[in-house]
Write a protein that holds these residues in place. Structure first.
Motif, PDB file in Angstrom:
ATOM      1  N   THR A   1      33.266  10.315  56.931  1.00  0.00           N
ATOM      2  CA  THR A   1      33.546   8.971  56.623  1.00  0.00           C
ATOM      3  C   THR A   1      34.441   8.444  55.582  1.00  0.00           C
ATOM      4  O   THR A   1      34.816   7.578  55.314  1.00  0.00           O
ATOM      5  N   ASP A   2      35.382   9.696  55.296  1.00  0.00           N
ATOM      6  CA  ASP A   2      36.515   9.350  54.421  1.00  0.00           C
ATOM      7  C   ASP A   2      37.562   8.866  55.168  1.00  0.00           C
ATOM      8  O   ASP A   2      37.702   8.894  56.504  1.00  0.00           O
ATOM      9  N   SER A   3      38.133   7.573  54.630  1.00  0.00           N
ATOM     10  CA  SER A   3      38.968   6.861  55.339  1.00  0.00           C
ATOM     11  C   SER A   3      40.218   7.463  55.999  1.00  0.00           C
ATOM     12  O   SER A   3      40.825   7.158  56.830  1.00  0.00           O
ATOM     13  N   ARG A   4      40.675   8.649  55.367  1.00  0.00           N
ATOM     14  CA  ARG A   4      41.606   9.525  55.532  1.00  0.00           C
ATOM     15  C   ARG A   4      41.369  10.028  57.163  1.00  0.00           C
ATOM     16  O   ARG A   4      42.221  10.297  57.592  1.00  0.00           O
TER      17      ARG A   4
ATOM     18  N   LYS B   1      39.699   6.847  67.406  1.00  0.00           N
ATOM     19  CA  LYS B   1      39.194   7.357  66.253  1.00  0.00           C
ATOM     20  C   LYS B   1      38.469   8.899  66.568  1.00  0.00           C
ATOM     21  O   LYS B   1      37.528   8.753  66.775  1.00  0.00           O
TER      22      LYS B   1
ATOM     23  N   ALA C   1      38.802   8.832  59.188  1.00  0.00           N
ATOM     24  CA  ALA C   1      38.465   7.866  60.153  1.00  0.00           C
ATOM     25  C   ALA C   1      39.471   6.928  60.787  1.00  0.00           C
ATOM     26  O   ALA C   1      39.253   6.163  61.405  1.00  0.00           O
ATOM     27  N   ALA C   2      40.666   7.123  60.358  1.00  0.00           N
ATOM     28  CA  ALA C   2      41.861   6.406  60.565  1.00  0.00           C
ATOM     29  C   ALA C   2      41.930   6.545  62.333  1.00  0.00           C
ATOM     30  O   ALA C   2      41.914   7.892  62.882  1.00  0.00           O
TER      31      ALA C   2
END
Length: 427
Positions: A349-352, A364, A354-355
């Motif tokens: 779930t880390d934004s890095r 994704k 999930a991009a």
């Protein structure tokens, strides 16, 4: 065929030593100065920025720094040779997905349970954690990355075949291998020359990568002649017989060419193939690829570990370092470079991660691989898997390339496996 505990231990002390030149002689000393922890690994196994931080100071141990060496070839042989001499042994070593082949040498490594690993267990995928634990319940290796599998496919080619290119729709069309073959035939009819695998061994390997069991049981019983292996063997041959393999054998110049020229239009593969396959071999296809759940279910192929050798100058500091390096936050960073898929679910779930990925049309894709990683049932890998798998792989190539009878190929593979296991002292 079975392998007793006595034979397993004897193999670790004797046969394994002989096969790698282990002599048991030499002084016991670790590599590097007293103010540093030495580490051996290979190119592309760690994130350079994180290593750079540790080379200045080991987190929580300002008096120590990391000294890392990347070994370009014959990595495993060099590690085992170093352990054999018991002199100038690195404090920390990276171990590939063949971690079980190191189990006979487990006495050369610290038991990570004794250094506090139990407190970290809940942070990792359970099946990945278990792979680093020996049959005697010693934790020899700490989890690094994984290799969850999924189905890659070309949307432009699927569209020409009248197939809905939405990932969810493709997953529904091919939930198992039978429907995947039917899908491949439909694509090939619309776009002649299309293939759904690069070669026969990929089908076998990725089907085996989905199985809850492989070639041996934990107590040393050989099961590589049972139905689950024969089913994967026959499936691979069926794909070839249907004309859906590109016949691009591993290590050949055709391996990349079938991606570059567009012949390989769908492929059940591990996450790392995204980089090694289409992004590397067919950069002009950016935006045309998608990923969805693999036919046959979740699987895993690949992934590595870290071990702390018995000769480590400061085992506590070494464990502090590897547990920091493989934290959820840092594994997320390692996915960005060098594209190592985390074994820590909190990373997903880390934004890095999930991009959206532009190469895959903004999909994704991490979501697909994360689901595969969490659903994979896990399987026991024995110290003998590589010597069992090699004859089976060779005989599959004989079927695809030379037209050998499948039954004869299977029987010959089993005879060769029996010879190799006998030679290794496993039976």
């Amino acid at each position: 065929m079975s392998l007793s505990r006595r034979k397993f231990l004897a193999f670790g002390a004797g046969a394994a030593a002989a096969s790698t030149g282990l002599s048991g002689c030499g002084s016991r000393s670790s590599l590097g100065g007293s103010d540093e922890l030495s580490m051996w690994t290979w190119v592309g196994s760690v994130n350079d920025d994180l290593i750079g931080q540790a080379e200045k100071a080991i987190p929580g141990h300002d008096g120590l720094r990391l000294s890392m060496t990347r070994i370009g070839s014959n990595y495993k042989t060099k590690v085992l040779t170093s352990l054999a001499g018991k002199s100038l042994v690195p404090d920390i070593v990276a171990i590939n997905d063949d971690v079980a082949t190191y189990f006979p040498n487990a006495d050369q490594f610290h038991d990570l349970f004794e250094l506090g690993a139990k407190e970290r267990e809940s942070e990792f995928l359970p099946w990945k954690w278990k792979l680093g634990v020996t049959p005697d319940n010693k934790m020899m290796a700490y989890p690094m990355d994984t290799g969850p599998t999924a189905l890659f496919y070309r949307t432009d080619v699927f569209s020409k075949a009248g197939i809905d290119i939405d990932p969810a729709a493709v997953a529904q069309l091919a939930p198992d291998w039978d429907t995947y073959i039917a899908l491949g035939k439909k694509v090939k009819q619309a776009v002649p020359g299309s293939s759904i695998t690069d070669n026969i061994n990929s089908i076998f390997s990725y089907r085996m990568a989905q199985q809850p069991k492989r070639y041996m049981t934990v107590d040393g019983q050989y099961i590589g002649d049972q139905d689950h292996v024969r089913e994967a063997f026959d499936l691979a041959i069926r794909v070839v017989k249907e004309g859906l393999s590109a016949n691009a054998q591993d290590g050949s110049t055709d391996a990349d060419a079938v991606v570059t020229n567009g012949k390989l239009v769908a492929f059940n593969a591990a996450v790392w193939w995204a980089q090694l396959g289409p992004k590397n071999a067919a950069p002009k296809t950016k935006g045309l690829w998608r990923v969805t759940a693999a036919p046959g279910g979740a699987g895993n192929r690949g992934g590595s570990f870290l071990g702390i050798t018995k000769y480590c100058k400061n085992p506590e500091a070494a464990f502090a370092f590897i547990s920091w390096l493989e934290s959820a936050k840092n594994q997320a960073q390692a996915f960005l470079d060098p594209v190592l898929f985390p074994s820590t679910p909190a990373s997903y779930t880390d934004s890095r991660l999930a991009a959206p990925d532009p190469f895959f049309g903004g999909q994704k894709i991490v979501e697909v691989f994360a689901e595969s990683a969490t659903k994979y049932p896990g399987a026991y890998f024995s110290p003998y898997d590589s010597i069992i798998g090699a004859p089976i792989s060779a005989e599959l190539v004989n079927v695809e390339v030379a037209g050998k009878s499948p039954d004869q190929a299977w029987n010959d593979a089993q005879h060769q496996v029996e010879r190799e296991l006998t030679r290794a002292g496993a039976i």
